[in-house]
Design an enzyme around this catalytic site. Sequence first.
Site, PDB file in Angstrom:
ATOM      1  N   GLU A   1      29.271  78.907  22.860  1.00 53.03           N
ATOM      2  CA  GLU A   1      27.931  79.454  22.658  1.00 53.03           C
ATOM      3  C   GLU A   1      27.403  80.129  23.921  1.00 53.03           C
ATOM      4  O   GLU A   1      26.750  81.175  23.843  1.00 53.03           O
ATOM      5  CB  GLU A   1      26.991  78.351  22.176  1.00 53.03           C
ATOM      6  CG  GLU A   1      27.350  77.864  20.784  1.00 53.03           C
ATOM      7  CD  GLU A   1      26.682  76.573  20.363  1.00 53.03           C
ATOM      8  OE1 GLU A   1      26.828  76.220  19.185  1.00 53.03           O
ATOM      9  OE2 GLU A   1      26.021  75.912  21.199  1.00 53.03           O
TER      10      GLU A   1
ATOM     11  N   TYR B   1      26.563  80.979  13.730  1.00 58.56           N
ATOM     12  CA  TYR B   1      26.378  80.083  12.584  1.00 58.56           C
ATOM     13  C   TYR B   1      27.488  80.221  11.543  1.00 58.56           C
ATOM     14  O   TYR B   1      27.273  79.896  10.371  1.00 58.56           O
ATOM     15  CB  TYR B   1      25.014  80.341  11.939  1.00 58.56           C
ATOM     16  CG  TYR B   1      23.849  79.883  12.781  1.00 58.56           C
ATOM     17  CD1 TYR B   1      23.642  78.527  13.045  1.00 58.56           C
ATOM     18  CD2 TYR B   1      22.950  80.791  13.315  1.00 58.56           C
ATOM     19  CE1 TYR B   1      22.573  78.100  13.817  1.00 58.56           C
ATOM     20  CE2 TYR B   1      21.871  80.371  14.085  1.00 58.56           C
ATOM     21  CZ  TYR B   1      21.691  79.025  14.327  1.00 58.56           C
ATOM     22  OH  TYR B   1      20.632  78.606  15.089  1.00 58.56           O
TER      23      TYR B   1
ATOM     24  N   ASN C   1      12.921  74.576  12.680  1.00 56.59           N
ATOM     25  CA  ASN C   1      13.123  73.368  13.483  1.00 56.59           C
ATOM     26  C   ASN C   1      13.144  73.629  14.990  1.00 56.59           C
ATOM     27  O   ASN C   1      13.676  72.848  15.752  1.00 56.59           O
ATOM     28  CB  ASN C   1      14.354  72.605  13.017  1.00 56.59           C
ATOM     29  CG  ASN C   1      15.651  73.337  13.262  1.00 56.59           C
ATOM     30  OD1 ASN C   1      15.678  74.417  13.840  1.00 56.59           O
ATOM     31  ND2 ASN C   1      16.749  72.745  12.816  1.00 56.59           N
TER      32      ASN C   1
ATOM     33  N   HIS D   1      17.839  75.053  19.000  1.00 55.64           N
ATOM     34  CA  HIS D   1      19.255  74.747  18.769  1.00 55.64           C
ATOM     35  C   HIS D   1      19.808  74.162  20.053  1.00 55.64           C
ATOM     36  O   HIS D   1      19.463  74.610  21.146  1.00 55.64           O
ATOM     37  CB  HIS D   1      20.047  76.018  18.422  1.00 55.64           C
ATOM     38  CG  HIS D   1      21.522  75.830  18.542  1.00 55.64           C
ATOM     39  ND1 HIS D   1      22.282  75.259  17.550  1.00 55.64           N
ATOM     40  CD2 HIS D   1      22.373  76.084  19.566  1.00 55.64           C
ATOM     41  CE1 HIS D   1      23.541  75.187  17.947  1.00 55.64           C
ATOM     42  NE2 HIS D   1      23.618  75.686  19.165  1.00 55.64           N
TER      43      HIS D   1
ATOM     44  N   LYS E   1      14.090  78.901  19.329  1.00 52.63           N
ATOM     45  CA  LYS E   1      14.098  79.820  18.191  1.00 52.63           C
ATOM     46  C   LYS E   1      12.762  80.559  18.045  1.00 52.63           C
ATOM     47  O   LYS E   1      11.751  80.165  18.644  1.00 52.63           O
ATOM     48  CB  LYS E   1      14.409  79.033  16.918  1.00 52.63           C
ATOM     49  CG  LYS E   1      15.800  78.408  16.932  1.00 52.63           C
ATOM     50  CD  LYS E   1      16.045  77.636  15.644  1.00 52.63           C
ATOM     51  CE  LYS E   1      17.415  77.009  15.617  1.00 52.63           C
ATOM     52  NZ  LYS E   1      17.654  76.283  14.346  1.00 52.63           N
TER      53      LYS E   1
END
Length: 147
Positions: A126, A49, A112, A115, A9
């Site tokens: 994905e 998402y 965080n 993913h 990310k």
Amino acid sequence: MERTFIMIKPDAIKRRLISRIIQRFEEKGLYLAASKCVIPKREVLETHYSHLSSMPFFSEMVEDMMSGMVLAMVWVGKDAVSIGRKLIGETNPQAASVGTIRGDYGVSTGKNIIHGSDCVENAEKEIKLWIGDDVQPVSFFDKEWIY
């Protein structure tokens, strides 16, 4: 061999953690089959998402993900999805074990770092969404040595 989708990310890219993260997957014997650096479009993020669309943090999360580059990757290997999840750690970095990517580098649930697909079915969805159908087969010249 199993495939999994892993995305580094923007918060990790801004902190220059790409090589440290990739190294962990390679050291576990997974193979990088495809990668793509992109500033994500809103439509792709909303699809990715969609299961979180009713959550109060959804809009902020999408905006944050659009704030910079992500590195979308396909990793291949035996039990790639479960290995990826173990390497990544809990969603909340405060709850993630030391030694996991989120435990070592994550700041908060919203920052965080990474993913990872939670199951093979979602990994394939994905991969198609982020990378497309252009993932070439991986040659496992050292398969017997690793597995």
